[in-house]
Enzyme design. Sequence first.
Site, PDB file in Angstrom:
ATOM      1  N   HIS A  45       3.427   8.297   7.950  1.00 14.47           N
ATOM      2  CA  HIS A  45       4.022   7.243   7.127  1.00 14.47           C
ATOM      3  C   HIS A  45       5.529   7.184   7.381  1.00 14.47           C
ATOM      4  CE1 HIS A  45       0.160   7.304   5.112  1.00 14.47           C
ATOM      5  NE2 HIS A  45       0.509   6.230   4.414  1.00 14.47           N
ATOM      6  N   ASP A  99       0.843  -1.192   0.000  1.00 15.20           N
ATOM      7  CA  ASP A  99       0.000   0.000   0.000  1.00 15.20           C
ATOM      8  C   ASP A  99       0.881   1.246   0.000  1.00 15.20           C
ATOM      9  OD1 ASP A  99       0.908   0.094   2.675  1.00 15.20           O
ATOM     10  OD2 ASP A  99      -0.839  -1.035   3.356  1.00 15.20           O
ATOM     11  N   SER A 100       0.408   2.332   0.633  1.00 15.26           N
ATOM     12  CA  SER A 100       1.160   3.585   0.609  1.00 15.26           C
ATOM     13  C   SER A 100       2.533   3.458   1.247  1.00 15.26           C
ATOM     14  CB  SER A 100       0.356   4.680   1.319  1.00 15.26           C
ATOM     15  OG  SER A 100      -0.031   4.263   2.617  1.00 15.26           O
ATOM     16  N   LEU A 101       2.679   2.553   2.209  1.00 15.05           N
ATOM     17  CA  LEU A 101       3.984   2.359   2.842  1.00 15.05           C
ATOM     18  C   LEU A 101       4.992   1.785   1.851  1.00 15.05           C
ATOM     19  CD1 LEU A 101       2.744   0.945   6.255  1.00 15.05           C
ATOM     20  CD2 LEU A 101       3.689   3.229   5.837  1.00 15.05           C
ATOM     21  N   GLY A 141       6.089   4.656  -0.699  1.00 10.59           N
ATOM     22  CA  GLY A 141       6.990   5.703  -0.212  1.00 10.59           C
ATOM     23  C   GLY A 141       6.248   7.002   0.018  1.00 10.59           C
TER      24      GLY A 141
END
Length: 351
Positions: free
Chosen positions: A327, A141-143, A146
């Site tokens: 994040h 996912d967004s992790l 980056g």
Amino acid sequence: MQFTDWGGANQQWQLVRASGVLAQVHTAGRVKDAGNTVQYSWPGVYFEGRVRGTGVGIVLNDSAADYDVQVDGATVATLVTPGNTTHWINGLQDREHAVRLVKRNDSPGDTSTFGGFLAAPGGAVLSKPTARSRQIEFIGDSLTVGYGNLSTSRTCTWDQVKRSTNSDVSYGALTARQLNADYQLHGYSGLGMVRNYNGGSSDVTYRTFYDRALLSVSGDVWQNPGTWRPQLVVVNLGTNDFSTAVNPGEPWTPESLAAGYRGAYDDFLQKLRTRYGTGTTIVAVGAGQYAGHVQQVVKARNDAGDNGVRYWSLDDSGLDFLGCDWHYSAHDDRLIADRLTSFIAGLPTGW
């Protein structure tokens, strides 16, 4: 005709005579070949070429994503939503240069187009670099994208998120470079295995989009040219499934969500196993609230005889979560990459 022994005069002639972008650049990314251009959507897609002369032109049509241009290993330009353009890097020494273009961020609602590299007058585009023998696919996912990892603040506008996201220094890209591997980054912000962030977009999940090259094209399926055979696949999905409480009106209870997640995860691992065969090692990442569920899925697969699936606990000690919206920061991505690289070193990848 394909040659396995590159470098002889006949192969060089073959490459010069070839046409199209993919004849002059190396990419491991999911791209659609349109001859004079290639199209793509996923973050972190990169193109590598060789050019002789004092300048190189980069042919792009992309009004949504940002890019870094690297010459001989150094970033010489960042192109912010460049649009339909040929961007020139001039003033280079008159010799051979390694050129790399990389898509920095995720833009799943748009299709990006690259038209290849050009040489300045008197120069030449040379045969493309050799592909690396190692390949890693990162799924997340967004992790994994980056997301906001270059931000100096956890509080970001949407424009700040886009400008401060750099997939080229995500933990996946860094891990691949440490291992001298080609890689694909299949990161899609906000999506989960069965439930998206805060229950949003309930008609789709990450699995809706995984097969696509062009994320905004419903039903699109990437056609593997036969060159993508990763020895390692890293799956890190679950943060969006569990990081927010189930809202009224969602079709989940905490118990059914956990069970649904585990069932879908097992199905997804089977899909990867069928696609890539028993020679590919699959690393299932566990962290936070979903760690135990991932462990259960991995144990069940191991008990059923698939020992090529390995569990990795993502150690968050020392992470500052200073990226946008808590994040990973670039510092965090480096730490995670170091830890993941060490873990991979102990796996039976054949490397």
